[in-house]
Design a protein around this motif. Sequence first.
Motif, short mmCIF file in Angstrom:
data_model
loop_
_atom_site.label_atom_id
_atom_site.label_comp_id
_atom_site.label_asym_id
_atom_site.label_seq_id
_atom_site.Cartn_x
_atom_site.Cartn_y
_atom_site.Cartn_z
N LYS A 1 0.83 -1.21 0.00
CA LYS A 1 0.00 0.00 0.00
C LYS A 1 0.87 1.26 0.00
CE LYS A 1 -4.14 -1.47 2.54
NZ LYS A 1 -4.74 -1.37 3.88
N PRO A 2 0.64 2.17 -0.96
CA PRO A 2 1.48 3.36 -1.04
C PRO A 2 0.99 4.50 -0.14
CG PRO A 2 -0.03 3.28 -2.90
CD PRO A 2 -0.33 2.08 -2.06
N ILE A 3 1.95 5.16 0.49
CA ILE A 3 1.66 6.40 1.23
C ILE A 3 2.61 7.45 0.68
CG2 ILE A 3 1.53 7.48 3.54
CD1 ILE A 3 1.99 3.93 3.78
N VAL A 4 2.06 8.65 0.40
CA VAL A 4 2.90 9.71 -0.17
C VAL A 4 2.81 10.97 0.69
CG1 VAL A 4 2.61 8.80 -2.51
CG2 VAL A 4 1.08 10.59 -1.72
#
Lengths: 223, 223
Positions: B61-64
């Motif tokens: 899961k990407p977090i930016v």
Amino acid sequence: MESVKLFGTWSSPSSKRVEIALKLKGVEYEYVEEDLQNKSPDLLKYNPIHKKVPILLHNGKPIVESLLIVEYIDETWPGPAILPSDPYDRAMARFWAKFLDEKCWPAMKKAWLSTGEEQEKANEEANEALMFLENELKGKKFFGGDTIGLVDIAANLIALWYGINEELSGLIQQPLTKDKFPNLCEWVDEYTNCSFVKENLPPTDKLAQLYMARIQADKASAQ
Amino acid sequence: MESVKLFGTWSSPSSKRVEIALKLKGVEYEYVEEDLQNKSPDLLKYNPIHKKVPILLHNGKPIVESLLIVEYIDETWPGPAILPSDPYDRAMARFWAKFLDEKCWPAMKKAWLSTGEEQEKANEEANEALMFLENELKGKKFFGGDTIGLVDIAANLIALWYGINEELSGLIQQPLTKDKFPNLCEWVDEYTNCSFVKENLPPTDKLAQLYMARIQADKASAQ
């Protein structure tokens, strides 16, 4: 005894964010209307860096920046949760709230205030930003799911602006139409019909007048 | 098995923020260096809106957005706390981190890249912003008190920039001097001497070269 005071202005979507969060939590507060043309000594004392509203004064301690105030309210008072409990969902909520402030709103404002080619470009940017939000709402009643959360409160500005859509239609191009953005338009309906949001909406005619004057003044000074 | 992957660039203070937070917590991670002139399909897939680094990929899961990633790291892994536990102190930490990104850094960049009268004005703004931070450090070792916290990690960019101070002295005006900002300069020393920060600092000469080339290119294109 607990003291909660909010310094705001009636037309500011940011001030409204804080009011809606306080009402959602059922927190009693004193509201102080600020005149931004003539800022009060309290405003300058409690927000010496940005010199703007909203300011929440809780037991004498000031908190500024609307999204940070909303998180503070969520962490301080019991009641319906404004941020999700899962860290990933929290990060995503913060992401979309930041996106609204840093991408969506500036693009929308630019689309209002520019003309010609610049306006076309700004309209495209605003459309693109709104489309991300449209997709984010797929299959959901609110950005927060079944209940209002941080992103809904942050997207307050879209709801307020949609409400004066018709009044401003001769003056600005309106990208937020039901055929292109069905989810967002439905969200505006759902959101503005929540009792604690509804009782906090500024009068549409007064808001439209204010924005109309601002847009005309900005366009005139840009020429 | 847990998978933690960070997409970053060696010279980006934002990427470094995330690395420092991961090291502070003792989280093992795989690092992927991105070439921003030739963005990878993964970068575009995981950050389709902003198309930039850093991106933290946690179990797929990407977090930016660097500050949001740092909060996510703090909420996800045990170890030294990055944000304070008191809601008011948390709000203040978030305030100063936001201030660094929205006021301080833009003013500093403008002071580098502008010339003449505009540069003088930008220098004044940068000075004013840095003075707020200087006062915030009064009587404290770190912004977070006795230990490194969110604001220290956010202020990373000031530490990196201070480190290439001398190399760039012929090119830009340096407002961060020991006589004017003793607390901030002492903070840079304390911060950059923490083991997990030190091992993460980019090579000063390489960084100075990169910034020098950027500043010259920006000044040339502005003429």
